[in-house]
Design an enzyme around this catalytic site. Structure first.
Site, PDB file in Angstrom:
ATOM      1  N   ARG A   1       0.883  -1.184   0.000  1.00  0.00           N
ATOM      2  CA  ARG A   1       0.000   0.000   0.000  1.00  0.00           C
ATOM      3  C   ARG A   1       0.907   1.217   0.000  1.00  0.00           C
ATOM      4  NH1 ARG A   1      -5.329   1.311   3.513  1.00  0.00           N
ATOM      5  NH2 ARG A   1      -6.095  -0.030   1.848  1.00  0.00           N
TER       6      ARG A   1
ATOM      7  N   HIS B   1      -7.312   0.701  -6.511  1.00  0.00           N
ATOM      8  CA  HIS B   1      -7.531  -0.172  -5.347  1.00  0.00           C
ATOM      9  C   HIS B   1      -8.204  -1.464  -5.841  1.00  0.00           C
ATOM     10  CE1 HIS B   1      -7.797  -1.388  -1.314  1.00  0.00           C
ATOM     11  NE2 HIS B   1      -8.698  -0.563  -0.828  1.00  0.00           N
TER      12      HIS B   1
ATOM     13  N   GLN C   1     -10.134  -4.079  -3.581  1.00  0.00           N
ATOM     14  CA  GLN C   1     -11.439  -3.639  -3.082  1.00  0.00           C
ATOM     15  C   GLN C   1     -12.536  -3.896  -4.113  1.00  0.00           C
ATOM     16  OE1 GLN C   1     -12.105  -2.191   0.140  1.00  0.00           O
ATOM     17  NE2 GLN C   1     -14.119  -2.882  -0.556  1.00  0.00           N
TER      18      GLN C   1
ATOM     19  N   ASP D   1     -17.247   6.892  -1.555  1.00  0.00           N
ATOM     20  CA  ASP D   1     -15.999   6.774  -0.803  1.00  0.00           C
ATOM     21  C   ASP D   1     -15.759   8.118  -0.119  1.00  0.00           C
ATOM     22  OD1 ASP D   1     -13.496   5.939   0.103  1.00  0.00           O
ATOM     23  OD2 ASP D   1     -12.526   6.039  -1.860  1.00  0.00           O
TER      24      ASP D   1
ATOM     25  N   CYS E   1     -16.250   1.255   0.529  1.00  0.00           N
ATOM     26  CA  CYS E   1     -15.053   0.461   0.844  1.00  0.00           C
ATOM     27  C   CYS E   1     -14.658   0.588   2.312  1.00  0.00           C
ATOM     28  CB  CYS E   1     -13.907   0.859  -0.072  1.00  0.00           C
ATOM     29  SG  CYS E   1     -13.369   2.572   0.107  1.00  0.00           S
TER      30      CYS E   1
ATOM     31  N   ARG F   1     -13.312  -8.993   1.527  1.00  0.00           N
ATOM     32  CA  ARG F   1     -11.916  -8.695   1.184  1.00  0.00           C
ATOM     33  C   ARG F   1     -11.043  -9.912   1.479  1.00  0.00           C
ATOM     34  NH1 ARG F   1      -9.794  -3.478   1.198  1.00  0.00           N
ATOM     35  NH2 ARG F   1      -7.845  -4.545   0.751  1.00  0.00           N
TER      36      ARG F   1
HETATM   37  N1  NVA Z   1      -9.996   6.410  -1.477  1.00  0.00           N
HETATM   38  C1  NVA Z   1      -9.631   6.028  -0.144  1.00  0.00           C
HETATM   39  C2  NVA Z   1      -9.856   4.572   0.063  1.00  0.00           C
HETATM   40  C3  NVA Z   1      -9.515   4.061   1.426  1.00  0.00           C
HETATM   41  C4  NVA Z   1      -9.678   2.587   1.561  1.00  0.00           C
HETATM   42  C5  NVA Z   1      -8.166   6.408   0.104  1.00  0.00           C
HETATM   43  O1  NVA Z   1      -7.356   6.232  -0.805  1.00  0.00           O
HETATM   44  O2  NVA Z   1      -7.859   6.878   1.191  1.00  0.00           O
HETATM   45  N1   CP Z   2     -11.166  -0.448   2.354  1.00  0.00           N
HETATM   46  C1   CP Z   2      -9.897  -0.452   2.803  1.00  0.00           C
HETATM   47  O1   CP Z   2      -8.950  -0.669   2.046  1.00  0.00           O
HETATM   48  O2   CP Z   2      -9.787  -0.246   4.137  1.00  0.00           O
HETATM   49  P1   CP Z   2      -8.444   0.007   4.972  1.00  0.00           P
HETATM   50  O3   CP Z   2      -7.936   1.358   4.587  1.00  0.00           O
HETATM   51  O4   CP Z   2      -8.880  -0.070   6.402  1.00  0.00           O
HETATM   52  O5   CP Z   2      -7.457  -1.063   4.619  1.00  0.00           O
END
Ligand code: NVA
Ligand code: CP
Length: 314
Positions: A106, A133, A136, A230, A270, A298
């Site tokens: 990540r 992502h 997800q 989101d 998500c 997930r």
């Molecule tokens: N769009 C959000 C998703 C978090 C799971 C982010 O990137 O923070």
């Molecule tokens: N949806 C998702 O990726 O959640 P986290 O940021 O908690 O991993």
């Protein structure tokens, strides 16, 4: 086996997704029946998880999932590894991938995970970047198939032709929805505030027919099979928080928007969610919301994905 990475949704074919959805259902069934499913036990396989941003679901789902498969995990963050002290990503990839069997990352720019993958000896999985992502959307589509299966029993038939309403930011989730729509044959109705539109070039799609743009979020929801949103401010964009709060004020999925969708429409998010911002409490905690199954899934889809990348079709 040929080395395969999962860096974007389009890294797999429709046929491979058909397999993964079926396999994830099998793996989930085993989990619910409290039966062992440990293809990674002998020899023991290890997953390195690298987090440069915060996480709850991604961390727990990959870590618990890997142990359930009989494997082990190593957890690294920017702060507690040499990644935070400017060791080149290429060097990190060469070293880490000599010691583990899979890597999940990540991070911020997509180019970073691509550079890592280019120097990795083992499969690399995108656990979220600024641009995408994919894990997800894999879970979201699996959840859609579970709730609205096709008469044929084929997962891809349950997805083809559907309408997904995307309300909010043209972010990593929105980009990934577009890739999925192009690959699996459904349409995304996108409504974002001005200045936060999706960019088809950035999303990496060539068929503009897979999405339609709506100024009014309620119109985007009209006739949708699934309404999804989101956070207004994604990780890494916190400095824009106040400006975004104003720009996105009308992009809150509420009961009025859900009424515009099909009567059997599902709501997904998500997570993490901010009630009263991108979604009302009535919707996310209401009868059309499937966010808890979506989150749990997930783990099941990622177990199927890790098994597939490492061992192929079983
Ligand atoms: N769009 C959000 C998703 C978090 C799971 C982010 O990137 O923070
Ligand atoms: N949806 C998702 O990726 O959640 P986290 O940021 O908690 O991993």
């Amino acid at each position: 086996m040929q080395l395969k990475h999962y860096l974007q949704f389009k890294d797999l074919s429709a046929d491979e997704y058909g397999y993964l959805f079926t396999r994830a259902a099998f793996i989930k069934h085993k989990f619910k029946a409290v039966e062992k499913h440990q293809p990674f036990a002998d020899p023991d396989r290890t997953l390195a998880m690298i987090f440069e941003k915060a996480s709850t679901r991604t961390r727990v789902s990959f870590e618990a999932g890997m142990y359930q498969l009989g494997g082990s995990v190593v957890h690294l963050t920017t702060g507690d590894s040499q990644l935070g002290r400017a060791e080149p990503i290429e060097d990190s990839a060469k070293v880490i991938s000599r010691m583990v069997d899979l890597v999940m990352i990540r991070t911020f720019e997509q180019s970073k995970i691509e550079r890592f993958a280019a120097h990795s000896r083992v499969p690399v999985i995108n656990g979220l970047t600024n641009e995408f992502h994919p894990c997800q959307i894999l879970a979201d589509l699996f959840t859609l198939v579970e709730y609205r299966p096709a008469a044929s029993g084929q997962p891809l038939d349950a997805i083809r032709g559907k309408v997904v309403a995307w309300v909010g930011d043209g972010n990593n989730m929105a980009n990934t929805w577009l890739q999925a729509a192009e690959l699996l044959g459904f349409t995304v109705h996108v409504s974002t505030p001005g200045g936060y539109e999706v960019d088809p070039a950035l999303a990496g799609i060539s068929d503009r027919a897979c999405f339609k743009v709506f100024k009014d979020p309620r119109e985007a929801c009209a006739g949708a099979d699934l309404v999804t949103t989101d956070v207004w401010t994604s990780m890494g964009y916190e400095a824009e928080n106040e400006v975004r709060r104003e720009a996105f004020a009308r992009w809150c999925v509420d009961e009025d928007m859900m009424r515009a969708a099909r009567p059997d429409a599902l709501f997904m998010h998500c997570l993490p969610a901010h009630r009263g911002e991108e979604v009302s409490a009535e919707v996310i905690d209401g009868p059309q919301s499937v966010v808890w199954d979506e989150a749990e899934n997930r783990m099941h889809v990622q177990k199927a994905l890790m098994e597939y990348l490492l061992l192929g079709r079983l």
